[in-house]
Write an enzyme that holds these catalytic residues in place. Structure first.
Site, PDB file in Angstrom:
ATOM      1  N   HIS A 126       0.849  -1.184   0.000  1.00  0.00           N
ATOM      2  CA  HIS A 126       0.000   0.000   0.000  1.00  0.00           C
ATOM      3  C   HIS A 126       0.894   1.248   0.000  1.00  0.00           C
ATOM      4  CE1 HIS A 126      -2.916   3.036   1.300  1.00  0.00           C
ATOM      5  NE2 HIS A 126      -3.870   2.159   0.918  1.00  0.00           N
TER       6      HIS A 126
ATOM      7  N   ASN B  17       5.829  15.956   4.925  1.00  0.00           N
ATOM      8  CA  ASN B  17       6.462  17.111   5.551  1.00  0.00           C
ATOM      9  C   ASN B  17       7.893  16.854   6.000  1.00  0.00           C
ATOM     10  OD1 ASN B  17       3.982  18.210   5.138  1.00  0.00           O
ATOM     11  ND2 ASN B  17       3.385  18.279   7.292  1.00  0.00           N
TER      12      ASN B  17
ATOM     13  N   HIS C 191      39.989  50.300 -12.014  1.00  0.00           N
ATOM     14  CA  HIS C 191      38.985  51.298 -12.446  1.00  0.00           C
ATOM     15  C   HIS C 191      38.895  51.367 -13.970  1.00  0.00           C
ATOM     16  CE1 HIS C 191      38.721  53.054  -8.333  1.00  0.00           C
ATOM     17  NE2 HIS C 191      40.003  52.730  -8.303  1.00  0.00           N
TER      18      HIS C 191
ATOM     19  N   SER D   8      29.334  35.995 -36.710  1.00  0.00           N
ATOM     20  CA  SER D   8      28.353  36.929 -37.254  1.00  0.00           C
ATOM     21  C   SER D   8      27.718  36.359 -38.508  1.00  0.00           C
ATOM     22  CB  SER D   8      29.019  38.268 -37.585  1.00  0.00           C
ATOM     23  OG  SER D   8      28.137  39.115 -38.291  1.00  0.00           O
TER      24      SER D   8
ATOM     25  N   LYS E 107      34.433  37.037 -38.251  1.00  0.00           N
ATOM     26  CA  LYS E 107      34.306  37.565 -36.893  1.00  0.00           C
ATOM     27  C   LYS E 107      34.278  36.411 -35.883  1.00  0.00           C
ATOM     28  CE  LYS E 107      31.847  41.384 -34.639  1.00  0.00           C
ATOM     29  NZ  LYS E 107      31.707  40.892 -33.274  1.00  0.00           N
TER      30      LYS E 107
ATOM     31  N   GLU F 169      29.854  34.747 -22.940  1.00  0.00           N
ATOM     32  CA  GLU F 169      28.462  35.214 -22.934  1.00  0.00           C
ATOM     33  C   GLU F 169      27.539  34.180 -22.295  1.00  0.00           C
ATOM     34  OE1 GLU F 169      27.897  36.123 -27.040  1.00  0.00           O
ATOM     35  OE2 GLU F 169      29.305  37.802 -26.988  1.00  0.00           O
TER      36      GLU F 169
END
Length: 457
Positions: free
Chosen positions: A124, A136, A183, A313, A319, A326
């Site tokens: 069962h 739970n 920077h 491209s 290219k 990416e």
């Protein structure tokens, strides 16, 4: 399609005749036609590990006959092997406790186990497969098993290989001196190997944090049943299940010392996903550094060359684009979004239960998979093929005005700044500007401006 009739406490349901699931699974399938995101199969396999361990523990406690235990164990083994993956159709967007996926597993194990035993309805789904358990405590237990296993078997090997690649590149280019950048502006020199060592150290630290965070997943909710009190379960049940799981998986699982916490809080998965987010942040940085350093090849920085994996491209011939960077950065963006979902969902535990469990584990497992596969692809198709463009590196270093920093100890900061500004304004070389100011001779310049002395190998 042929059907059979299955019954649960709400009545009869038509179930596809060739599927092992029962009435409760069918109800969920029909009641939640939401999205295409299925309950991850890793959760199902983790459930099978759990149900197998629970059956063995229940037999040890004298609650489950050996015949039933053996049939349940064999059915679970088949599920773990992936034999019945097509029998778990439920979506993520279901009950927040994962009850219906727990019952999906219970029903499949019960029907297949009865078939194995050669006795119809011997087992069962609730009384036998779910004995001493509740959704739970079983669902959060399966969450931890699945997350730990996937991190161990999928993500860690990918990280180890990527680290090896970076170590090789670090060693190969340790003496290639280049200009540093802070920077996004020129700074003092370092070597390309030193720059790569920073990337390698990120992976080292991410692996350490992942290992630490994984340890919290070893604590399992099993034994708490409905609200954490362990009703209908022997007090030793959770510990016995954890022992069985350790034997089955090799992972040192333990029954959580506080089941009330284990049912309603998922802070351990939030913490674990935080380690995944930290890794994603590092991968975002590494991938971005590489695509900036490889930019050009003639009108950008161009200090690195990347593998030409595919035409870049549809209109510009020849290219080459940083497509692996990416893809990796898009993966990182997804992980950042997943982290927001995991964190918010984990904050929604009300009283004795959190009911955002399926969406939490869906996002955690997606993050593991995306990071593992993303890093594997990035390593194989980008990092392993990185090459230093030594000519460009030398040219850019020699043109940099920030080599003037080495003059500070000899002529002072303000005079050195005057030389740099003059060179920039008049288009002179740093050496020409230095000699023109009269602050030092050409011979002194050659002695004091030596990039090899500025990198501290």
């Amino acid at each position: 399609m042929e059907f059979r009739i299955e019954r649960d406490t709400l009545g009869e349901m038509k179930v596809p005749a060739d599927k092992y699931w029962g009435a409760q699974t069918q109800r969920s399938k029909e009641n939640f036609p939401i999205g295409t995101e299925k309950m991850p199969i890793e959760v199902i396999h983790a459930f099978a590990q759990l149900k197998k361990a629970a059956a063995m523990a229940n037999e040890q406690l004298g609650k489950l006959p050996a015949e039933k235990k053996q049939a349940i164990v064999q059915a679970c083994d088949e599920i773990i092997q992936g034999k019945w993956d097509g029998h778990f159709p439920l979506v993520v967007w279901q009950t927040g406790s994962g009850t219906q996926s727990n019952m999906n597993v219970n029903e499949v194990v019960a029907r297949r186990g009865s078939e194995i035993a050669g006795k119809e309805k011997l087992i069962h789904p609730n009384d036998d497969v779910n004995m001493s358990q509740s959704s739970n405590d079983t669902f959060p237990t399966a969450m931890h098993i699945a997350a730990y296993h996937e991190a161990e078997q999928r993500l860690k090997p990918a990280l180890a290989q990527f680290k090896k690649t970076l170590e090789q590149k670090e060693k190969e280019y340790m003496h290639v001196i280049k200009i540093g950048r802070t920077h996004l502006q020129d700074a003092t020199p370092l070597t390309l190997g030193q720059e790569i060592s920073g990337w390698r150290a990120m992976i080292d630290r991410s692996m350490e944090m992942l290992e630490q965070a994984q340890q919290y997943l070893l604590r399992l909710a099993i034994g708490g049943t409905a609200v954490g009190t362990g009703i209908n379960a022997d007090p030793s049940f959770g510990h016995k299940v954890a022992e069985q799981l350790e034997k089955q998986t090799g992972y040192r699982f333990e029954s959580s010392p506080n089941k009330f916490h284990a049912l309603t809080s998922h802070d351990e998965l939030v913490y674990f996903h935080g380690a995944l987010k930290a890794l994603a942040a590092d991968m975002m940085k590494i991938a971005n550094d590489i695509r900036w350093l490889a930019s050009g090849p003639r009108s950008g920085i161009g200090e690195l060359t990347i593998p030409a994996n595919e035409p870049g491209s549809s209109i510009m011939p020849g290219k080459v684009n940083p497509t692996q960077s990416e893809a990796m950065t898009m993966v990182a963006a997804q992980i950042f979004g997943n982290d927001a979902t995991v964190g918010f969902s984990a904050s929604q535990g009300n009283f004795e239960l959190n009911v955002f469990k399926p969406v939490i584990i869906y996002n955690v497992l997606q993050s593991i998979r995306l990071l593992a596969e993303g890093i594997q692809s990035f390593d194989k198709r980008c990092a392993a093929g990185l090459e230093a463009n030594k000519e460009v590196i030398q040219q850019l270093m020699e043109r940099s005005l920030m080599l003037v920093t080495a003059l500070n100890p000899h002529i002072g900061y303000e005079k050195a700044a005057e030389i740099a500004k003059l060179a920039h304004k008049e288009g002179l070389t740093l050496k020409e500007a230095a000699v023109q100011t009269g602050y030092l001779t050409a011979e002194q310049y050659d002695e004091w401006i030596d990039p090899s002395k500025m990198v501290h190998l």
